[in-house]
Design an enzyme around this catalytic site. Structure first.
Site, PDB file in Angstrom:
ATOM      1  N   ASP A 191       0.851  -1.194   0.000  1.00 48.28           N
ATOM      2  CA  ASP A 191       0.000   0.000   0.000  1.00 48.28           C
ATOM      3  C   ASP A 191       0.890   1.248   0.000  1.00 48.28           C
ATOM      4  O   ASP A 191       1.790   1.373   0.831  1.00 48.28           O
ATOM      5  CB  ASP A 191      -0.862  -0.051   1.278  1.00 48.28           C
ATOM      6  N   GLY A 216      -7.993   8.452   6.817  1.00 49.55           N
ATOM      7  CA  GLY A 216      -8.144   8.723   8.240  1.00 49.55           C
ATOM      8  C   GLY A 216      -9.594   8.911   8.669  1.00 49.55           C
ATOM      9  O   GLY A 216     -10.536   8.620   7.927  1.00 49.55           O
ATOM     10  N   LYS A 252     -12.756  12.949   7.249  1.00 49.70           N
ATOM     11  CA  LYS A 252     -12.758  13.004   5.785  1.00 49.70           C
ATOM     12  C   LYS A 252     -13.498  14.211   5.233  1.00 49.70           C
ATOM     13  O   LYS A 252     -13.133  14.752   4.207  1.00 49.70           O
ATOM     14  CB  LYS A 252     -13.399  11.732   5.220  1.00 49.70           C
ATOM     15  N   GLY A 301      -8.986   5.688   1.102  1.00 49.51           N
ATOM     16  CA  GLY A 301      -9.657   6.529   2.098  1.00 49.51           C
ATOM     17  C   GLY A 301     -11.138   6.234   2.182  1.00 49.51           C
ATOM     18  O   GLY A 301     -11.962   7.146   2.241  1.00 49.51           O
ATOM     19  N   SER A 335     -12.939   4.395   4.474  1.00 48.38           N
ATOM     20  CA  SER A 335     -13.584   3.978   5.726  1.00 48.38           C
ATOM     21  C   SER A 335     -14.808   4.844   5.981  1.00 48.38           C
ATOM     22  O   SER A 335     -14.860   6.008   5.592  1.00 48.38           O
ATOM     23  CB  SER A 335     -12.612   4.100   6.902  1.00 48.38           C
ATOM     24  N   ASP A 346      -8.866   0.879   6.235  1.00 53.95           N
ATOM     25  CA  ASP A 346      -7.968   0.696   7.371  1.00 53.95           C
ATOM     26  C   ASP A 346      -8.565   1.310   8.644  1.00 53.95           C
ATOM     27  O   ASP A 346      -8.700   0.642   9.674  1.00 53.95           O
ATOM     28  CB  ASP A 346      -6.603   1.341   7.061  1.00 53.95           C
ATOM     29  N   ARG A 351      -9.108  -0.103  12.574  1.00 51.32           N
ATOM     30  CA  ARG A 351      -8.424   0.455  13.745  1.00 51.32           C
ATOM     31  C   ARG A 351      -9.432   0.827  14.827  1.00 51.32           C
ATOM     32  O   ARG A 351      -9.223   0.562  16.014  1.00 51.32           O
ATOM     33  CB  ARG A 351      -7.658   1.717  13.350  1.00 51.32           C
ATOM     34  N   ARG A 398      -3.918 -12.159  25.614  1.00 53.99           N
ATOM     35  CA  ARG A 398      -4.864 -12.997  24.858  1.00 53.99           C
ATOM     36  C   ARG A 398      -6.300 -12.679  25.234  1.00 53.99           C
ATOM     37  O   ARG A 398      -7.197 -12.810  24.404  1.00 53.99           O
ATOM     38  CB  ARG A 398      -4.573 -14.481  25.131  1.00 53.99           C
TER      39      ARG A 398
HETATM   40  O1  G3H Z   1      -3.419   4.891   3.797  1.00 58.33           O
HETATM   41  C1  G3H Z   1      -2.737   4.495   4.717  1.00 58.33           C
HETATM   42  C2  G3H Z   1      -3.144   3.358   5.573  1.00 58.33           C
HETATM   43  O2  G3H Z   1      -4.197   3.713   6.426  1.00 58.33           O
HETATM   44  C3  G3H Z   1      -1.962   2.820   6.305  1.00 58.33           C
HETATM   45  O3  G3H Z   1      -1.634   3.603   7.382  1.00 58.33           O
HETATM   46  O4  G3H Z   1       0.743   4.127   6.973  1.00 58.33           O
HETATM   47  O5  G3H Z   1      -0.232   4.318   9.272  1.00 58.33           O
HETATM   48  O6  G3H Z   1       0.158   2.076   8.224  1.00 58.33           O
HETATM   49  P1  G3H Z   1      -0.132   3.527   7.996  1.00 58.33           P
HETATM   50  P1  13P Z   2      -9.038   4.790   5.407  1.00 55.81           P
HETATM   51  O1  13P Z   2      -8.134   5.633   6.234  1.00 55.81           O
HETATM   52  O2  13P Z   2     -10.258   5.531   5.008  1.00 55.81           O
HETATM   53  O3  13P Z   2      -9.365   3.494   6.069  1.00 55.81           O
HETATM   54  O4  13P Z   2      -8.256   4.454   4.043  1.00 55.81           O
HETATM   55  C1  13P Z   2      -7.267   3.448   4.015  1.00 55.81           C
HETATM   56  C2  13P Z   2      -6.444   3.497   2.772  1.00 55.81           C
HETATM   57  O5  13P Z   2      -6.753   4.145   1.792  1.00 55.81           O
HETATM   58  C3  13P Z   2      -5.214   2.700   2.762  1.00 55.81           C
HETATM   59  O6  13P Z   2      -4.471   2.890   1.605  1.00 55.81           O
HETATM   60 ZN    ZN Z   3      -4.581   4.855   0.794  1.00 54.47          ZN
END
Ligand code: G3H
Ligand code: 13P
Ligand code: ZN
Length: 309
Positions: free
Chosen positions: A82, A181, A184, A212, A214, A256, A260, A281
């Protein structure tokens, strides 16, 4: 069944007018939660690893965990990088067993983005690996990519066609209003569907990608806050808009933040309700289940990817 590329998955998704979920993975519990949901839902799935995830867990641990998931589940799984920011990280992932990489040159000038993408495509295709690229800029904050809302520009349809022709990338992430994030949209959430439709019509049979994506489900934000969190003003992308995007050539939807939030809400709740427990656990088990439930919900109700294997 070994790891697969996304070629067949996207072909089926395009024809069936649904999207495949690409979920970010950082540890064993997240991988197990996603894969058990995919198995239950009989859904295609992409596991994606960011530079931050590689730094946190290391390449070898993540690839071995994903190998275990493939062997244990028997599912066709794509392992994807990614937001690869340069050739080197893409090369490391291609050489290190990934079946798909993203080269994200979206913060660079157009011609530079083309050059970077072409170089990765050439290296990847010679080794049977597929490449996602990005054109247009999302608002928000992500690993190594910081973009001010002011700078954000949506993808130009004519440029998208030229970009795909010149780079031969296998899928294209576009900017139509989503951002990374939990924050948005300031006002009413809106995606530029007219632009999406235009791009999709100009690139027939071609898989588009939404980052993006979520939804930042209020229930999970509330649960985090109820158990000691302080997440204010979060707002995500409505699920019906994502469902609709699947009808316009969007074959991959990245999620993502929702994972989270689900995981963190579960851990917070467990620890507050069981102040005497200190066995990881005990709180990671419900957290893994929370990932499972979130992913199963996405596959069923948002991506429309259940029972597509
Ligand atoms: O778009 C990014 C993803 O949410 C991954 O986030 O770079 O903090 O692992 P990260
Ligand atoms: P979100 O932050 O909206 O979950 O997007 C994740 C993403 O685009 C990872 O590449
Ligand atoms: Zn992304």
């Amino acid at each position: 069944m070994p790891l697969v590329t996304s070629t067949e998955m996207f072909k089926k998704a395009y024809e069936g007018k649904y999207a495949v979920g690409a979920f970010n993975v950082n540890n064993m519990e997240i991988i197990q939660g996603i894969i058990s949901a995919a198995k239950q839902e009989e859904s295609p799935v992409i596991l994606q690893v960011s530079a931050g995830a590689r730094k946190y867990a290391s390449h070898i641990y993540l690839t071995k965990l994903v190998e275990a998931a493939v062997e244990d589940s028997g599912l066709p799984i794509v392992l994807h990088l990614d937001h690869g920011e340069d050739f080197d990280i893409c090369k490391a992932c291609i050489d290190g067993g990934f079946t798909s990489v993203m080269i994200d040159g979206s913060k660079h000038p157009y011609e530079e983005n083309i050059e970077m993408t072409r170089r990765v495509v050439e290296y990847a295709h010679e080794r049977g690996v597929v490449v996602e690229a990005e054109l247009g800029r999302l608002a928000g904050v992500e690993d190594a990519v910081k973009v001010n809302t002011k700078d954000a520009t949506y993808t130009d349809p004519d440029q998208a066609v030229e970009f795909v022709e010149r780079t031969r990338c296998d899928s294209l992430a576009i900017a139509i209003g989503t951002s990374h994030g939990a924050y948005k949209f300031k006002g009413k959430p809106e995606l530029d569907f007219a632009r999406l439709e235009k791009i999709s019509n100009m690139l027939p049979n071609y898989p588009l990608v939404l980052h993006g994506a979520s939804t930042v489900i209020p229930e999970f934000v509330a649960e985090c806050n109820q158990y000691g969190g302080k997440i204010d003003g979060a707002q995500g992308c409505p699920e019906d808009m994502l469902f609709k995007a699947g009808k316009y050539g969007v074959c991959k939807i990245n999620i993502d933040t929702d994972l989270r939030l689900a995981m963190t809400a579960s851990v917070r709740k467990y620890l507050v309700e069981h102040p005497g427990d200190f066995d990881p656990r005990q709180y990671l088990k419900p957290a893994r289940q929370a990932i499972h439930d979130m992913v199963a919900h996405k596959m069923r109700d948002v991506l429309n990817s259940s029972h597509r294997l």
